[in-house]
Design a protein around this motif. Structure first.
Motif, PDB file in Angstrom:
ATOM      1  N   LEU A 132      81.016 133.723  45.943  1.00  0.00           N
ATOM      2  CA  LEU A 132      81.317 133.160  47.265  1.00  0.00           C
ATOM      3  C   LEU A 132      81.337 131.637  47.262  1.00  0.00           C
ATOM      4  O   LEU A 132      82.217 131.024  47.876  1.00  0.00           O
ATOM      5  CB  LEU A 132      80.284 133.668  48.279  1.00  0.00           C
ATOM      6  N   LEU A 133      80.392 131.020  46.565  1.00  0.00           N
ATOM      7  CA  LEU A 133      80.211 129.569  46.658  1.00  0.00           C
ATOM      8  C   LEU A 133      80.858 128.782  45.524  1.00  0.00           C
ATOM      9  O   LEU A 133      81.009 127.550  45.636  1.00  0.00           O
ATOM     10  CB  LEU A 133      78.717 129.235  46.706  1.00  0.00           C
ATOM     11  N   PHE A 134      81.232 129.452  44.446  1.00  0.00           N
ATOM     12  CA  PHE A 134      81.859 128.724  43.343  1.00  0.00           C
ATOM     13  C   PHE A 134      83.262 129.252  43.021  1.00  0.00           C
ATOM     14  O   PHE A 134      84.230 128.489  42.997  1.00  0.00           O
ATOM     15  CB  PHE A 134      80.983 128.809  42.088  1.00  0.00           C
ATOM     16  N   VAL A 135      83.373 130.563  42.793  1.00  0.00           N
ATOM     17  CA  VAL A 135      84.659 131.122  42.361  1.00  0.00           C
ATOM     18  C   VAL A 135      85.687 131.044  43.480  1.00  0.00           C
ATOM     19  O   VAL A 135      86.835 130.636  43.262  1.00  0.00           O
ATOM     20  CB  VAL A 135      84.481 132.576  41.883  1.00  0.00           C
ATOM     21  N   THR A 136      85.300 131.406  44.703  1.00  0.00           N
ATOM     22  CA  THR A 136      86.257 131.373  45.812  1.00  0.00           C
ATOM     23  C   THR A 136      86.773 129.958  46.090  1.00  0.00           C
ATOM     24  O   THR A 136      87.988 129.753  46.198  1.00  0.00           O
ATOM     25  CB  THR A 136      85.631 131.980  47.081  1.00  0.00           C
ATOM     26  N   PRO A 137      85.921 128.928  46.229  1.00  0.00           N
ATOM     27  CA  PRO A 137      86.467 127.566  46.399  1.00  0.00           C
ATOM     28  C   PRO A 137      87.343 127.129  45.231  1.00  0.00           C
ATOM     29  O   PRO A 137      88.340 126.418  45.434  1.00  0.00           O
ATOM     30  CB  PRO A 137      85.200 126.701  46.505  1.00  0.00           C
ATOM     31  N   LEU A 138      86.981 127.550  44.018  1.00  0.00           N
ATOM     32  CA  LEU A 138      87.801 127.189  42.860  1.00  0.00           C
ATOM     33  C   LEU A 138      89.183 127.836  42.949  1.00  0.00           C
ATOM     34  O   LEU A 138      90.207 127.191  42.705  1.00  0.00           O
ATOM     35  CB  LEU A 138      87.090 127.631  41.579  1.00  0.00           C
ATOM     36  N   LEU A 139      89.223 129.107  43.348  1.00  0.00           N
ATOM     37  CA  LEU A 139      90.507 129.796  43.485  1.00  0.00           C
ATOM     38  C   LEU A 139      91.324 129.230  44.645  1.00  0.00           C
ATOM     39  O   LEU A 139      92.557 129.195  44.580  1.00  0.00           O
ATOM     40  CB  LEU A 139      90.277 131.301  43.692  1.00  0.00           C
ATOM     41  N   GLN A 140      90.649 128.807  45.715  1.00  0.00           N
ATOM     42  CA  GLN A 140      91.363 128.254  46.864  1.00  0.00           C
ATOM     43  C   GLN A 140      92.110 126.976  46.517  1.00  0.00           C
ATOM     44  O   GLN A 140      93.114 126.646  47.160  1.00  0.00           O
ATOM     45  CB  GLN A 140      90.376 128.000  48.008  1.00  0.00           C
ATOM     46  N   GLY A 148      88.108 132.975  52.814  1.00  0.00           N
ATOM     47  CA  GLY A 148      86.759 132.771  52.301  1.00  0.00           C
ATOM     48  C   GLY A 148      86.158 134.031  51.721  1.00  0.00           C
ATOM     49  O   GLY A 148      85.466 133.991  50.697  1.00  0.00           O
ATOM     50  N   PHE A 149      86.380 135.156  52.401  1.00  0.00           N
ATOM     51  CA  PHE A 149      85.996 136.454  51.865  1.00  0.00           C
ATOM     52  C   PHE A 149      87.258 137.124  51.341  1.00  0.00           C
ATOM     53  O   PHE A 149      88.248 137.263  52.066  1.00  0.00           O
ATOM     54  CB  PHE A 149      85.344 137.328  52.937  1.00  0.00           C
ATOM     55  N   ASN A 150      87.239 137.542  50.100  1.00  0.00           N
ATOM     56  CA  ASN A 150      88.420 138.155  49.512  1.00  0.00           C
ATOM     57  C   ASN A 150      88.009 139.052  48.359  1.00  0.00           C
ATOM     58  O   ASN A 150      86.943 138.869  47.751  1.00  0.00           O
ATOM     59  CB  ASN A 150      89.406 137.093  49.031  1.00  0.00           C
ATOM     60  N   THR A 151      88.862 140.021  48.045  1.00  0.00           N
ATOM     61  CA  THR A 151      88.543 140.955  46.964  1.00  0.00           C
ATOM     62  C   THR A 151      88.832 140.370  45.588  1.00  0.00           C
ATOM     63  O   THR A 151      88.326 140.883  44.587  1.00  0.00           O
ATOM     64  CB  THR A 151      89.340 142.259  47.135  1.00  0.00           C
ATOM     65  N   LEU A 152      89.629 139.293  45.526  1.00  0.00           N
ATOM     66  CA  LEU A 152      89.967 138.717  44.231  1.00  0.00           C
ATOM     67  C   LEU A 152      88.741 138.125  43.548  1.00  0.00           C
ATOM     68  O   LEU A 152      88.433 138.455  42.394  1.00  0.00           O
ATOM     69  CB  LEU A 152      91.049 137.648  44.397  1.00  0.00           C
ATOM     70  N   SER A 153      88.042 137.231  44.239  1.00  0.00           N
ATOM     71  CA  SER A 153      86.860 136.619  43.628  1.00  0.00           C
ATOM     72  C   SER A 153      85.756 137.652  43.424  1.00  0.00           C
ATOM     73  O   SER A 153      85.050 137.622  42.410  1.00  0.00           O
ATOM     74  CB  SER A 153      86.353 135.465  44.493  1.00  0.00           C
ATOM     75  N   VAL A 226      80.105 142.746  46.140  1.00  0.00           N
ATOM     76  CA  VAL A 226      81.227 142.980  47.050  1.00  0.00           C
ATOM     77  C   VAL A 226      80.832 142.731  48.500  1.00  0.00           C
ATOM     78  O   VAL A 226      81.656 142.284  49.311  1.00  0.00           O
ATOM     79  CB  VAL A 226      81.780 144.406  46.873  1.00  0.00           C
ATOM     80  N   ALA A 227      79.582 143.004  48.852  1.00  0.00           N
ATOM     81  CA  ALA A 227      79.151 142.764  50.227  1.00  0.00           C
ATOM     82  C   ALA A 227      79.154 141.283  50.559  1.00  0.00           C
ATOM     83  O   ALA A 227      79.508 140.875  51.671  1.00  0.00           O
ATOM     84  CB  ALA A 227      77.760 143.362  50.455  1.00  0.00           C
ATOM     85  N   ILE A 228      78.764 140.444  49.596  1.00  0.00           N
ATOM     86  CA  ILE A 228      78.689 139.003  49.834  1.00  0.00           C
ATOM     87  C   ILE A 228      80.054 138.340  49.698  1.00  0.00           C
ATOM     88  O   ILE A 228      80.441 137.512  50.536  1.00  0.00           O
ATOM     89  CB  ILE A 228      77.683 138.355  48.865  1.00  0.00           C
ATOM     90  N   ALA A 229      80.806 138.686  48.658  1.00  0.00           N
ATOM     91  CA  ALA A 229      82.032 137.962  48.340  1.00  0.00           C
ATOM     92  C   ALA A 229      83.276 138.548  48.992  1.00  0.00           C
ATOM     93  O   ALA A 229      84.197 137.811  49.336  1.00  0.00           O
ATOM     94  CB  ALA A 229      82.235 137.909  46.821  1.00  0.00           C
ATOM     95  N   THR A 237      94.117 147.610  53.022  1.00  0.00           N
ATOM     96  CA  THR A 237      95.020 146.725  52.292  1.00  0.00           C
ATOM     97  C   THR A 237      94.640 146.704  50.826  1.00  0.00           C
ATOM     98  O   THR A 237      93.473 146.916  50.469  1.00  0.00           O
ATOM     99  CB  THR A 237      94.961 145.296  52.855  1.00  0.00           C
ATOM    100  N   LEU A 238      95.633 146.448  49.999  1.00  0.00           N
ATOM    101  CA  LEU A 238      95.404 146.249  48.566  1.00  0.00           C
ATOM    102  C   LEU A 238      95.676 144.803  48.174  1.00  0.00           C
ATOM    103  O   LEU A 238      95.736 144.488  46.989  1.00  0.00           O
ATOM    104  CB  LEU A 238      96.296 147.192  47.752  1.00  0.00           C
ATOM    105  N   ASN A 239      95.848 143.938  49.186  1.00  0.00           N
ATOM    106  CA  ASN A 239      96.087 142.521  48.935  1.00  0.00           C
ATOM    107  C   ASN A 239      94.778 141.863  48.503  1.00  0.00           C
ATOM    108  O   ASN A 239      93.823 141.797  49.284  1.00  0.00           O
ATOM    109  CB  ASN A 239      96.632 141.850  50.184  1.00  0.00           C
ATOM    110  N   PRO A 240      94.712 141.339  47.274  1.00  0.00           N
ATOM    111  CA  PRO A 240      93.443 140.759  46.807  1.00  0.00           C
ATOM    112  C   PRO A 240      93.083 139.451  47.477  1.00  0.00           C
ATOM    113  O   PRO A 240      91.966 138.952  47.295  1.00  0.00           O
ATOM    114  CB  PRO A 240      93.702 140.550  45.308  1.00  0.00           C
TER     115      PRO A 240
END
Length: 299
Positions: A132-140, A148-153, A226-229, A237-240
């Motif tokens: 949530l705090l590192f991978v998601t901002p990096l991917l954004q 902010g919440f997504n299945t990809l990260s 998965v609950a946090i991220a 949906t299957l959109n990551p």
């Protein structure tokens, strides 16, 4: 002279067998208790909600006044995160296993394998906040519109979490292939790469597939990452790039204590739990069948 010793040893063996039998019996009773609890509570749920609604509705809103109970929504979120996790864990784990077994020196193997398995000891909540705090901002920074919440990260970090399972079990299976098979391939003029691809991996296939199936079961049953991220938004949906809710994260949401015990919303966790149990049971049965069917036995 030796008779008292024989009688004492026989008595000790009976005591040890009895202790082991008690522990085995407790394990069986615990498993039966879990299964019967799920069956009973799930039956109570389906007395109020028809099975056809559970399987065909396209929304999952059991906590809303206009409640709908489409389990396919949670299945889609679980499938998305598990698929992304496998796309990360299988290549990383399998290549790590090949490196440890076929290329690393014994000293390097003794150092690298425990270091790799340390990842398995990291708490899942740490992985969740890392996503949530590192991978998601990096991917954004690379993917515009990533929420902010997504299945990809969530799936990527979940893949990292299950990589040690794939790597360790696959490495054991590859390492168990007899050296005579490698030497025979070398004698026929095969290179090391050709020997690994054409001889070693097919011989270790049953163990590799078993490790992947166990990793799938681990990914399907993961909760905190998965609950946090990935969030708690039940989207079909299957959109990551979008948030989603998995079966385990829904169970966490209902189990926080805000839902009255015995209510219909409370009973949904058992229906979801039974679905999760059946899914992992099918995976484990497939793994057992595949290993028995394709396992190679060597003298």
């Amino acid at each position: 002279m030796f008779k008292p010793n024989r009688e004492r040893n026989r008595r000790n063996e009976l005591i040890v067998k009895a202790i082991f039998g008690i522990f085995a019996f407790v394990s069986v009773l615990t498993t039966l208790g879990i299964v019967f609890t799920l069956i009973f509570e799930t039956y109570e749920f389906f007395k109020e909600i028809p099975l056809i609604r559970f399987l065909t509705e396209t929304r999952w809103t059991p906590l809303f006044p206009s409640a709908q109970f489409g389990i396919v929504v949670l299945l889609s979120g679980t499938f998305s995160t598990t698929l992304i996790a496998l796309l990360v864990a299988v290549p990383l784990g399998l290549l790590s296993a090949i490196c440890l077994s076929e290329y690393a020196t014994p000293r390097a193997r003794n150092l690298l394998k425990p270091a790799l398995e340390v990842i398995a000891g990291v708490p899942s909540v740490v992985f969740g906040y890392f996503a949530l705090l590192f991978v998601t901002p990096l991917l954004q920074s690379f993917i515009p519109g990533l929420q902010g919440f997504n299945t990809l990260s969530a799936g990527m970090v979940l893949g990292i979490a299950i990589t040690p399972l794939v790597a360790s079990l696959s490495e054991d299976a590859i390492f168990a292939v007899p050296s005579s098979m490698r030497e025979g391939a070398y004698a026929l003029g095969a290179t090391k790469r050709e020997t690994i691809v054409s001889v070693v991996l097919p011989a270790a296939l049953s163990g590799i597939v078993a490790s992947i199936v166990l990793a799938i079961s681990r990914a399907v049953g993961e909760t905190m990452i998965v609950a946090i991220a990935a969030g708690l938004t039940p989207n079909l949906t299957l959109n990551p790039l979008e948030p989603a809710q998995t079966m385990t994260s829904f169970i966490v949401q209902v189990s926080l204590g805000d839902t009255p015990t015995g209510s219909l919303a409370y009973k949904t966790i058992f229906a979801v739990g039974m679905t999760l149990f059946l899914l992992t049971l099918v995976l484990n049965i497939f793994s057992y069948w595949f290993v028995r069917r394709f396992q190679e036995k060597y003298e």
